[in-house]
Write an enzyme that holds these catalytic residues in place. Structure first.
Site, PDB file in Angstrom:
ATOM      1  N   PRO A   2       0.832  -1.206   0.000  1.00 24.28           N
ATOM      2  CA  PRO A   2       0.000   0.000   0.000  1.00 24.28           C
ATOM      3  C   PRO A   2       0.868   1.258   0.000  1.00 24.28           C
ATOM      4  O   PRO A   2       1.983   1.251   0.518  1.00 24.28           O
ATOM      5  CB  PRO A   2      -0.799  -0.096   1.298  1.00 24.28           C
ATOM      6  N   GLU A   3       0.348   2.333  -0.576  1.00 19.40           N
ATOM      7  CA  GLU A   3       1.067   3.603  -0.550  1.00 19.40           C
ATOM      8  C   GLU A   3       0.578   4.415   0.652  1.00 19.40           C
ATOM      9  O   GLU A   3      -0.381   4.041   1.339  1.00 19.40           O
ATOM     10  CB  GLU A   3       0.849   4.337  -1.874  1.00 19.40           C
ATOM     11  N   LYS A  52       4.644   4.712   5.397  1.00 20.13           N
ATOM     12  CA  LYS A  52       3.911   3.445   5.418  1.00 20.13           C
ATOM     13  C   LYS A  52       3.800   2.867   6.823  1.00 20.13           C
ATOM     14  O   LYS A  52       3.463   1.699   7.002  1.00 20.13           O
ATOM     15  CB  LYS A  52       4.585   2.475   4.442  1.00 20.13           C
ATOM     16  N   ARG A 257      11.216  -2.318  -8.361  1.00 17.46           N
ATOM     17  CA  ARG A 257       9.813  -2.318  -8.785  1.00 17.46           C
ATOM     18  C   ARG A 257       9.755  -1.915 -10.251  1.00 17.46           C
ATOM     19  O   ARG A 257      10.687  -1.321 -10.797  1.00 17.46           O
ATOM     20  CB  ARG A 257       8.994  -1.325  -7.946  1.00 17.46           C
TER      21      ARG A 257
END
Ligand code: ZN
Length: 268
Positions: A2-3, A52, A257
């Site tokens: 999640p961001e 986060k 990523r």
């Protein structure tokens, strides 16, 4: 993963459901049992989020949660059903319950331990008063690609793979440009844009980054179909035509990523 907007939203959701009332705190899976016993029956009296990292405040300390790649938070209405043995942390209040599964971190920490976590993280566009200069000092000295710097939580906290790709597209910046080759004006614009985009993300609980003139309605194109939701320019749009120039969106690995960008709209 999640961001940051998801974590800030989770902080608000915990406060709305449990704030100001005593809650039952348990660890059906067992790994958090000793700490859960220390806060069981206490009042959730504060929440915080930085990048986060999620923090739930009780009299006995802060529950520090990092979801990592696999962690999940699920809310439900009271009464809570019997928990499964994969639930690391359950918080149950009068009207609702929360189950946390599979986090990287779930630990009871002290105020000074919490401050130490804040200190090692970069500024977060979603934290009022966080100073973009702190990130600029690192970005402007670095030979690292700006797309990698944006994902480095020590430089800037909360930005993940979607926001990094989208904000660089929105400002026409090549993701491989070195941090030191960014201008101060470009950095200020990136920061201001992240503040606005991520606030919208908290409010809507999804990431939308296209400007009004590039929505499906404005362009007469079909909406994006993707389980990540939201209208975006480049994220997970590899080989599709760019909404602005019509050229092909590209992808490559960067900072562990997949990166997405338009080589025409984003100049070196
Ligand atoms: Zn383009």
């Amino acid at each position: 993963m999640p961001e940051g907007h998801t974590i800030h939203r989770l902080a608000e959701d915990h406060l709305a459901r449990f704030g100001g009332h005593p809650v039952r705190v348990t660890s059906p899976q067992g790994k958090f049992s000793d700490s859960a016993a220390l806060i069981d029956g206490q009042v959730l009296d504060g929440v915080d989020a930085h990048g986060k990292h999620l923090f739930l405040g009780f009299g006995a300390g802060w529950v520090h949660i990092h979801l990592g790649l696999f962690g999940k938070v699920g809310f439900g209405d009271a009464p809570a059903p019997p928990p499964t043995d994969t639930v690391r942390l359950r918080i149950a209040g009068a009207g609702a319950y929360m189950d946390l599964r599979g986090p990287t971190t779930c630990a009871l920490i002290t105020g000074p331990e919490k401050r130490a976590i804040h200190e090692r993280l970069g500024p977060d566009p979603l934290r009022d008063g966080d100073d973009p200069d702190k990130a600029w000092r690192r970005v402007s000295r670095s030979r690292t690609a700006v797309a990698a710097l944006l994902m480095d939580q020590k430089v800037l906290a909360g930005v993940g793979n979607v926001y990094r790709a989208e904000v660089l597209f929105r400002h026409g910046i090549d993701p491989y440009r070195a941090g030191k080759d960014l201008t101060r004006a470009e950095w200020d614009a990136i920061w201001a844009d992240l503040v606005a985009l991520m606030r919208e993300g908290v409010r809507d609980n999804r990431i939308d980054t296209v400007r009004p003139e590039h929505t499906p309605e404005a362009m007469g194109r079909p909406p994006r179909v993707d389980d990540h939701g939201g209208e975006v320019y480049v994220y997970r749009r590899a080989t599709l035509p760019c909404h602005i120039c019509g050229g092909e969106i590209r992808t490559a690995g960067l900072a562990a990523r997949n990166l997405f960008w338009c080589p025409t709209c984003q100049k070196p």
